[in-house]
Design a protein around this motif. Sequence first.
Motif, PDB file in Angstrom:
ATOM      1  N   GLY A 131       0.809  -1.211   0.000  1.00  0.00           N
ATOM      2  CA  GLY A 131       0.000   0.000   0.000  1.00  0.00           C
ATOM      3  C   GLY A 131       0.843   1.262   0.000  1.00  0.00           C
ATOM      4  O   GLY A 131       0.508   2.246  -0.659  1.00  0.00           O
ATOM      5  N   GLY A 132       1.957   1.235   0.719  1.00  0.00           N
ATOM      6  CA  GLY A 132       2.838   2.397   0.776  1.00  0.00           C
ATOM      7  C   GLY A 132       3.478   2.703  -0.559  1.00  0.00           C
ATOM      8  O   GLY A 132       3.543   3.877  -0.970  1.00  0.00           O
ATOM      9  N   ILE A 133       3.947   1.670  -1.260  1.00  0.00           N
ATOM     10  CA  ILE A 133       4.625   1.912  -2.539  1.00  0.00           C
ATOM     11  C   ILE A 133       3.619   2.381  -3.593  1.00  0.00           C
ATOM     12  O   ILE A 133       3.928   3.253  -4.412  1.00  0.00           O
ATOM     13  CB  ILE A 133       5.380   0.648  -3.021  1.00  0.00           C
ATOM     14  CG1 ILE A 133       6.333   1.010  -4.179  1.00  0.00           C
ATOM     15  CG2 ILE A 133       4.441  -0.455  -3.446  1.00  0.00           C
ATOM     16  CD1 ILE A 133       7.484   1.875  -3.798  1.00  0.00           C
ATOM     17  N   VAL A 134       2.395   1.841  -3.557  1.00  0.00           N
ATOM     18  CA  VAL A 134       1.370   2.277  -4.506  1.00  0.00           C
ATOM     19  C   VAL A 134       0.990   3.738  -4.249  1.00  0.00           C
ATOM     20  O   VAL A 134       0.851   4.532  -5.185  1.00  0.00           O
ATOM     21  CB  VAL A 134       0.121   1.369  -4.425  1.00  0.00           C
ATOM     22  CG1 VAL A 134      -1.048   1.979  -5.201  1.00  0.00           C
ATOM     23  CG2 VAL A 134       0.438  -0.011  -4.969  1.00  0.00           C
ATOM     24  N   ALA A 135       0.855   4.107  -2.986  1.00  0.00           N
ATOM     25  CA  ALA A 135       0.515   5.492  -2.637  1.00  0.00           C
ATOM     26  C   ALA A 135       1.610   6.450  -3.091  1.00  0.00           C
ATOM     27  O   ALA A 135       1.332   7.514  -3.660  1.00  0.00           O
ATOM     28  CB  ALA A 135       0.279   5.617  -1.136  1.00  0.00           C
ATOM     29  N   CYS A 136       2.866   6.087  -2.860  1.00  0.00           N
ATOM     30  CA  CYS A 136       3.988   6.939  -3.263  1.00  0.00           C
ATOM     31  C   CYS A 136       4.064   7.079  -4.779  1.00  0.00           C
ATOM     32  O   CYS A 136       4.328   8.170  -5.294  1.00  0.00           O
ATOM     33  CB  CYS A 136       5.296   6.377  -2.715  1.00  0.00           C
ATOM     34  SG  CYS A 136       5.561   6.701  -0.962  1.00  0.00           S
ATOM     35  N   ARG A 137       3.820   5.978  -5.495  1.00  0.00           N
ATOM     36  CA  ARG A 137       3.864   6.031  -6.954  1.00  0.00           C
ATOM     37  C   ARG A 137       2.731   6.909  -7.500  1.00  0.00           C
ATOM     38  O   ARG A 137       2.930   7.659  -8.465  1.00  0.00           O
ATOM     39  CB  ARG A 137       3.757   4.618  -7.528  1.00  0.00           C
ATOM     40  CG  ARG A 137       4.952   3.720  -7.253  1.00  0.00           C
ATOM     41  CD  ARG A 137       6.144   4.063  -8.113  1.00  0.00           C
ATOM     42  NE  ARG A 137       5.871   3.779  -9.519  1.00  0.00           N
ATOM     43  CZ  ARG A 137       6.720   4.081 -10.505  1.00  0.00           C
ATOM     44  NH1 ARG A 137       7.855   4.687 -10.236  1.00  0.00           N
ATOM     45  NH2 ARG A 137       6.423   3.785 -11.747  1.00  0.00           N
ATOM     46  N   PHE A 138       1.569   6.837  -6.881  1.00  0.00           N
ATOM     47  CA  PHE A 138       0.439   7.669  -7.328  1.00  0.00           C
ATOM     48  C   PHE A 138       0.743   9.148  -7.104  1.00  0.00           C
ATOM     49  O   PHE A 138       0.543   9.982  -7.999  1.00  0.00           O
ATOM     50  CB  PHE A 138      -0.825   7.268  -6.579  1.00  0.00           C
ATOM     51  CG  PHE A 138      -2.057   8.019  -7.034  1.00  0.00           C
ATOM     52  CD1 PHE A 138      -2.759   7.602  -8.153  1.00  0.00           C
ATOM     53  CD2 PHE A 138      -2.504   9.136  -6.345  1.00  0.00           C
ATOM     54  CE1 PHE A 138      -3.889   8.297  -8.585  1.00  0.00           C
ATOM     55  CE2 PHE A 138      -3.624   9.839  -6.758  1.00  0.00           C
ATOM     56  CZ  PHE A 138      -4.326   9.411  -7.888  1.00  0.00           C
ATOM     57  N   ILE A 139       1.248   9.475  -5.927  1.00  0.00           N
ATOM     58  CA  ILE A 139       1.585  10.869  -5.621  1.00  0.00           C
ATOM     59  C   ILE A 139       2.714  11.355  -6.525  1.00  0.00           C
ATOM     60  O   ILE A 139       2.713  12.509  -6.980  1.00  0.00           O
ATOM     61  CB  ILE A 139       1.970  11.012  -4.141  1.00  0.00           C
ATOM     62  CG1 ILE A 139       0.777  10.670  -3.246  1.00  0.00           C
ATOM     63  CG2 ILE A 139       2.446  12.431  -3.834  1.00  0.00           C
ATOM     64  CD1 ILE A 139       1.112  10.594  -1.771  1.00  0.00           C
ATOM     65  N   LEU A 140       3.675  10.467  -6.819  1.00  0.00           N
ATOM     66  CA  LEU A 140       4.770  10.842  -7.716  1.00  0.00           C
ATOM     67  C   LEU A 140       4.233  11.213  -9.095  1.00  0.00           C
ATOM     68  O   LEU A 140       4.701  12.171  -9.722  1.00  0.00           O
ATOM     69  CB  LEU A 140       5.768   9.688  -7.830  1.00  0.00           C
ATOM     70  CG  LEU A 140       7.034   9.969  -8.646  1.00  0.00           C
ATOM     71  CD1 LEU A 140       7.866  11.068  -7.982  1.00  0.00           C
ATOM     72  CD2 LEU A 140       7.875   8.696  -8.800  1.00  0.00           C
ATOM     73  N   GLY A 141       3.233  10.469  -9.578  1.00  0.00           N
ATOM     74  CA  GLY A 141       2.626  10.803 -10.867  1.00  0.00           C
ATOM     75  C   GLY A 141       1.953  12.158 -10.846  1.00  0.00           C
ATOM     76  O   GLY A 141       2.034  12.922 -11.819  1.00  0.00           O
ATOM     77  N   LEU A 142       1.304  12.499  -9.732  1.00  0.00           N
ATOM     78  CA  LEU A 142       0.634  13.798  -9.614  1.00  0.00           C
ATOM     79  C   LEU A 142       1.624  14.950  -9.674  1.00  0.00           C
ATOM     80  O   LEU A 142       1.370  15.968 -10.330  1.00  0.00           O
ATOM     81  CB  LEU A 142      -0.154  13.862  -8.302  1.00  0.00           C
ATOM     82  CG  LEU A 142      -1.430  13.028  -8.193  1.00  0.00           C
ATOM     83  CD1 LEU A 142      -2.026  13.190  -6.802  1.00  0.00           C
ATOM     84  CD2 LEU A 142      -2.446  13.437  -9.254  1.00  0.00           C
ATOM     85  N   VAL A 143       2.747  14.819  -8.964  1.00  0.00           N
ATOM     86  CA  VAL A 143       3.685  15.946  -8.877  1.00  0.00           C
ATOM     87  C   VAL A 143       4.668  15.984 -10.048  1.00  0.00           C
ATOM     88  O   VAL A 143       5.310  17.023 -10.281  1.00  0.00           O
ATOM     89  CB  VAL A 143       4.449  15.928  -7.535  1.00  0.00           C
ATOM     90  CG1 VAL A 143       3.496  16.173  -6.383  1.00  0.00           C
ATOM     91  CG2 VAL A 143       5.205  14.619  -7.334  1.00  0.00           C
ATOM     92  N   GLU A 144       4.800  14.884 -10.803  1.00  0.00           N
ATOM     93  CA  GLU A 144       5.654  14.900 -11.988  1.00  0.00           C
ATOM     94  C   GLU A 144       4.914  15.404 -13.221  1.00  0.00           C
ATOM     95  O   GLU A 144       5.529  15.953 -14.134  1.00  0.00           O
ATOM     96  CB  GLU A 144       6.223  13.505 -12.268  1.00  0.00           C
ATOM     97  CG  GLU A 144       7.406  13.124 -11.393  1.00  0.00           C
ATOM     98  CD  GLU A 144       8.162  11.925 -11.960  1.00  0.00           C
ATOM     99  OE1 GLU A 144       7.655  11.300 -12.908  1.00  0.00           O
ATOM    100  OE2 GLU A 144       9.254  11.637 -11.461  1.00  0.00           O
ATOM    101  N   ALA A 145       3.603  15.212 -13.249  1.00  0.00           N
ATOM    102  CA  ALA A 145       2.811  15.556 -14.428  1.00  0.00           C
ATOM    103  C   ALA A 145       2.954  17.015 -14.872  1.00  0.00           C
ATOM    104  O   ALA A 145       2.986  17.290 -16.073  1.00  0.00           O
ATOM    105  CB  ALA A 145       1.335  15.225 -14.179  1.00  0.00           C
ATOM    106  N   PRO A 146       3.027  17.994 -13.945  1.00  0.00           N
ATOM    107  CA  PRO A 146       3.094  19.390 -14.390  1.00  0.00           C
ATOM    108  C   PRO A 146       4.346  19.745 -15.177  1.00  0.00           C
ATOM    109  O   PRO A 146       4.351  20.743 -15.902  1.00  0.00           O
ATOM    110  CB  PRO A 146       3.052  20.179 -13.070  1.00  0.00           C
ATOM    111  CG  PRO A 146       2.412  19.272 -12.103  1.00  0.00           C
ATOM    112  CD  PRO A 146       2.874  17.909 -12.487  1.00  0.00           C
ATOM    113  N   PHE A 147       5.417  18.955 -15.055  1.00  0.00           N
ATOM    114  CA  PHE A 147       6.692  19.395 -15.613  1.00  0.00           C
ATOM    115  C   PHE A 147       6.677  19.481 -17.133  1.00  0.00           C
ATOM    116  O   PHE A 147       7.007  20.521 -17.708  1.00  0.00           O
ATOM    117  CB  PHE A 147       7.823  18.472 -15.158  1.00  0.00           C
ATOM    118  CG  PHE A 147       9.143  18.804 -15.808  1.00  0.00           C
ATOM    119  CD1 PHE A 147       9.818  19.956 -15.475  1.00  0.00           C
ATOM    120  CD2 PHE A 147       9.676  17.989 -16.786  1.00  0.00           C
ATOM    121  CE1 PHE A 147      11.015  20.295 -16.088  1.00  0.00           C
ATOM    122  CE2 PHE A 147      10.873  18.310 -17.404  1.00  0.00           C
ATOM    123  CZ  PHE A 147      11.545  19.464 -17.056  1.00  0.00           C
TER     124      PHE A 147
END
Length: 511
Positions: free
Chosen positions: A140-156
Amino acid sequence: MAGGELFIKDTEAMGDKAELAHEEVVQIVALTEEEKVLERKLRIRIDALIMPLVILVYLMNYIDRNNYAAARLQGLEEDLSLSDSDYQTGLSILFVAYILMQVPSNMLLNYVGRPSLYLGFFVCAWGLVSALTSQVKSYGGIVACRFILGLVEAPFFAGVLFYLSKWYTKKELALRMSIFYAGSLLSGAFGNLIAAGILNGLAGHRGISAWQWLYIIEGAITCAIGLVICFVLPDFPDTWRLLSPEMKQIANRRLAIDAAEADVDEAGGMSQVRGMKLAFTDAKTYILAIAYMAITGASGFQNYFPTLTKTLGYSEIVSLLLVAPPYIFMVVWSLIHSHFSDRFGNRFWFFTYPIPITIVGFIVFMTTSSFGPRYFSFFLMIFVFTMNGTLYSWIANAIPRPPAKRAVAYAFINSIGNSASIWTPYTYRDQETPYYRTAMGVCIALQVLAAICAITLRLLLQHQNRQLERLENEDITLTEKEIRKLRKTAELEGIDIAAARRLQKGFRYML
């Protein structure tokens, strides 16, 4: 027929007046010879500061996104007790968030109006998320981190496209985007070289696993770069202190000239709603979106590259090192490829020639077991990345105007293309190692689909070019259907009929 002939004469007269007015405007605002000398100095200054910074960030963007694959060889699955499907979900969930954040990101960037702070903040954010991923203890932790990483990487990526368009003209931007895209390929090489160094020297140091060190070190580097972006990256020419008042004026004027030459008044009344309607009623939008999805899916092996090189029978460190040469080779090849595609003014053949090469690579990998042929297959498979740059250029020519339509089309094509990264990870199944025949078969099918899209698009563009040629022929009488089409174009784009016909004059779609 008489009505059609009268319509032609009227539109020609109105078109001539509009062209004369356009020529007068361009003549008034064109840069003088002295200003062009300053413009060259300005361009050098922009290239020397802005391009290295954005390329560096793009490099870290892909490294932080793809270190998940390298961490797999460093004990991630064992430490977190991940099954094969658990790992695949962690891989795909990032792209779900990435797609969801695309449109809100552009809206937020326009609201903030400070690219340095906006981009710098999100660079720091994904660096922090990457570093904190080292502390996860469960699926659950790795999935949550990967999801949040997608959110904050998308704007670049979308943010940089907007940002660079505020500094470079369209002709200048094409070359810079080719160099910029090479940063993603370099990340495939250097990211795995860094991972190999960490595995060799830091595995178990201070009681921390190699994959945890990987996330900590690369996340810390990204955060540092994000802070540099906040304080060093200039926002716009008007606010860059290193520019003299004369250079600031030239920086703004040359972009105004570029915009005037591209869309004099044709897009003046174009709203986003109308642009969306034009994009979604153009068959080319869907063809390009499917083609992009196909090559994105076919390139999905990059998320498993270290796992694939591990099948060659070497240690984890050597497997990570073996990833670098194909990427380095492709950086050089893709730049040469893009140069000749522009030089010969052709997209179709440069999009399609890599397809049989990649298919041979997929077949060799799934049917052989010896080191030489299997490693050589990686150099063939990676030719799929040459198709990305060609497709970006083809989109710009196939959907050239108006700007509102092009903006919506880019967003739609990018979203559909990245959707392939959500489901393709599930085709790489552990029980099929070392050949991964299901995944390789899907890659082959997707490349065939890309070829069908390219052929369909070429035939469609040839048909539309014949229509454009007919509209330019002064000796022919327009049919009622052609007149209705011009009227519809004029109505949708908020222009008069003469301007609608002038839009077609001299333009041909690049094949």
